[in-house]
Design an enzyme around this catalytic site. Structure first.
Site, mmCIF file in Angstrom:
data_model
loop_
_atom_site.group_PDB
_atom_site.id
_atom_site.type_symbol
_atom_site.label_atom_id
_atom_site.label_comp_id
_atom_site.label_asym_id
_atom_site.label_seq_id
_atom_site.Cartn_x
_atom_site.Cartn_y
_atom_site.Cartn_z
ATOM 1 N N GLU A 161 0.827 -1.207 0.000
ATOM 2 C CA GLU A 161 0.000 0.000 0.000
ATOM 3 C C GLU A 161 0.864 1.261 0.000
ATOM 4 O O GLU A 161 0.774 2.127 0.878
ATOM 5 C CB GLU A 161 -0.974 -0.006 1.181
ATOM 6 C CG GLU A 161 -2.067 -1.067 1.038
ATOM 7 C CD GLU A 161 -3.220 -0.864 1.988
ATOM 8 O OE1 GLU A 161 -4.380 -1.058 1.570
ATOM 9 O OE2 GLU A 161 -2.964 -0.527 3.169
ATOM 10 N N GLU A 270 -6.030 -6.785 -2.022
ATOM 11 C CA GLU A 270 -6.628 -6.685 -0.688
ATOM 12 C C GLU A 270 -8.062 -6.204 -0.816
ATOM 13 O O GLU A 270 -8.334 -5.213 -1.499
ATOM 14 C CB GLU A 270 -5.869 -5.697 0.215
ATOM 15 C CG GLU A 270 -4.608 -6.220 0.819
ATOM 16 C CD GLU A 270 -4.066 -5.291 1.905
ATOM 17 O OE1 GLU A 270 -4.889 -4.604 2.559
ATOM 18 O OE2 GLU A 270 -2.842 -5.245 2.091
#
Length: 614
Positions: A161, A270
């Site tokens: 991320e 995710e």
């Protein structure tokens, strides 16, 4: 105009299922789960159950739920959670279960995410070049150990991320670190390919709905010489503050723009949802995977579905320790909660309708909330299953259908019919039960009741039969228990009838009348079997005779009998004279009694009268 009596529906929501995509036809799509918490949870004694309540290895349960790949995070710690040793062991377990592997490098001693990309303690205050070398060496070391253990991961994330880069503040893009960030990504890419060129490198950002974020980061990486094979996205409706359908629309629009702009495939690495909203979560997950499969994208990973005991976005039910319906999305199954699904009613015949004997067409009307879902309608005639009508062409049925069924030989008497409708989700709904009459009949509303109590009593009807022959008697009754009563014609016992515990039900009994004329029909109950509450007697001729007659208002026949009969006088309880009539026309014999008190059930309030011999 036909009046429909719909069956009562429960106010509780109904959950139904649909197969959205054929899971077995898409094994090349990555149906994934990040399971990095598993070793820790197992050390705490956590046990998982499958959907049938059987305890199994969590990787086996996930595989049965459609998962074909797992994702594992790697920290730079020397031992413990997410260390190289733990990840190598989990990779070996995954291979033993036939599962592919994605490795997710955080390049930190702990969590790396949009809010925190902390440089590992052993790399603190190192230069850009030194940090780039650490990224290469750490990536190579972990992947080489995994490969030495017999596992070659399919995908490797260089960073987790990385919304504003990684290894803050050196590689933080909004603080002048764009060049350093690109160098770190390139070194990680080169290390992956040095271990095994078949492994695909992913650069992963959060907020998969935010196209401007992705354009900014990947434009910078491209400008500064970084390389990658796949663009990875996080797609959480919760963190994006979007509902499921809106999230899917925005994520897919972003994916299509990224593929066109950079020429690289995309993957959701995710995602997740609240387990307390499992049906909505299931719909979101199956929706995004269905769109991605049709779009030619690579896969979708749920972040820690097995998690219980702290993380509030796992896909397991902590109370039952079974997977929630969210996990069914990986099997291509969608769950939908509806307030009603089907309504069913008998359209024909109508309640207490009189029909002719012989061939009879029944009709059930079925309404479904969703088009083309009605599968079959099963008809029940009296106490038997008459047959099933199967809808062969579901596409033409719409949401409402009138289903016919033919009974070839409907016999004289009282009958009941109901139906059961089934849809493609195997949900069933039953209709109301309709009672109707076949053949002509005379209705006798109740009878004269004498000495009725819980221990016995007599119900009597005066009936004028114009012709001898066989007749069918049907009694409409209400009874609080099983009640046995004897049936008498002119004081002669001709049989026994049992009234089951029921409300507004019907009991049938056949009798033979040898001589035409006036007869007294009686039901007698003795002992502890008190009378049922008889609200109607219906008499059907079985051999084509004329209908028997009666007086519906008083329950006492008005027709005169032969001259010379002994006469009786009828008085109200207050002594007011009502009428005189021949004794033989009473609906029950006085015998040796000079008088009797009788109730006339067709009078308001079942008014009693006094009958006296002259």
């Amino acid at each position: 105009m036909l009046t429909m009596a719909w069956a009562a529906m429960s106010v509780e929501a109904i959950t139904v299922t649909d197969t959205i995509f054929n899971r077995s036809a898409h094994e090349d799509f990555a149906f994934g789960a990040d399971v990095s918490f598993v070793p820790q949870m197992e050390s705490w004694g956590t046990k998982w159950l499958d959907k049938d309540g059987k305890q199994k290895d969590i990787l086996q349960i996930l595989k049965e739920q459609g998962i074909n790949n797992i994702r594992l995070r790697v920290w730079t710690v020397g031992s413990g959670a997410s260390s190289k040793q733990e990840v190598v062991a989990m990779c070996k377990r995954a291979k033993a279960k036939g599962l592919g592997v994605m490795i997710d490098f955080h390049y930190s001693d702990t969590w790396a995410d949009p809010g925190s990309q902390t440089i590992p303690s052993a790399w603190t205050d190192h230069s850009v070049e030194a940090l780039a070398k650490h990224v290469y060496d750490h990536t190579y070391d972990v992947l080489a150990a995994i490969k030495a253990a017999g596992v070659v991961p399919k995908w490797v994330q260089v960073g987790n991320e990385t919304k504003r880069g990684m290894l803050y503040p050196v590689g933080q893009t909004n603080k002048g670190g764009s060049v350093a960030f690109a160098k770190f990504v390139l070194n990680g890419y080169n290390a992956v390919k040095a271990v095994d060129s078949t492994m695909q490198v992913i650069v992963h950002l959060p907020d998969g709905h935010d196209n401007s974020l992705y354009r900014g980061i990947f434009d910078g990486l491209k400008k500064n010489g970084a390389k990658w094979d796949i663009i990875g996205l996080s797609a959480y409706p919760r963190w994006s503050h979007l509902d499921g359908p809106t999230m899917i629309t925005k994520v897919m629009a972003n994916i299509n723009d990224l593929k066109n702009r950079y020429g690289k495939p995309c993957m959701v690495v995710e995602t997740g949802h609240y387990p307390r909203e499992a049906v909505a979560g299931n719909q979101y997950l199956v929706g995004v995977m269905d769109r991605m499969i049709k779009n030619g994208d690579l896969g979708c990973f749920y972040w820690e579905p097995e998690s219980m005991g702290g993380y509030d976005m796992g896909a397991w039910d902590e109370a039952t320790r079974k997977p929630t319906v969210m996990m069914d999305a990986f099997l291509g199954v969608k769950h939908t909660e509806v307030s009603w699904l089907m309504k069913a009613a008998i359209a024909s015949p109508k309640q207490e309708q009189a029909l002719e004997p012989g061939q009879l067409e029944l009709q059930a009307r079925v309404q479904h909330q969703r088009k083309s879902r009605i599968q079959s309608v099963e008809f029940h005639f009296d106490k038997t299953t008459a047959g099933t009508y199967r809808v062969e062409n579901l596409a033409n049925m719409g949401t409402t259908a009138v289903i016919p069924f033919t009974v070839n030989d409907a016999a004289i008497g009282v009958h009941t019919v109901w139906a059961k409708a089934t849809d493609t989700s195997k949900y069933t709904q039953t209709t109301d039960t309709v009672t109707f009459f076949v053949g002509q009949s005379s209705l006798f509303d109740g009878g004269i009741v004498e000495n009725a109590d819980q221990k016995g009593g007599i119900a009597s009807w005066g009936v004028a039969f114009e012709e001898a022959g066989k007749y069918r008697l049907t009694f409409k009754y209400t009874s609080t228990t099983l009640r046995g009563t004897t049936i008498h014609i002119d004081s002669d016992s001709i049989g026994r009838s049992f009234f089951m515990k029921n409300t507004d039900a019907y009991q049938t009994f056949d009798v033979g009348i040898d001589q035409p004329g006036y007869h007294t029909l009686q039901l007698k109950a003795t002992g502890v079997n008190g009378l049922p509450s008889i609200t109607a007697l219906r008499i059907f001729p079985l051999e084509g005779q004329a209908l028997p007659s009666h007086n519906e208002h008083t329950g006492i026949s008005d027709r005169q009998n032969a001259v010379g009969d002994g006469m009786v006088d009828v008085y109200s309880l207050s002594g007011v004279f009502v009428r005189s009539m021949p004794q033989s026309l009473l609906s029950f014999p006085l015998g040796n009694r000079q008088s009797a008190v009788v109730a006339l059930p067709n009078s308001t309030g079942r008014t009693p009268y006094i009958v006296r011999k002259r």
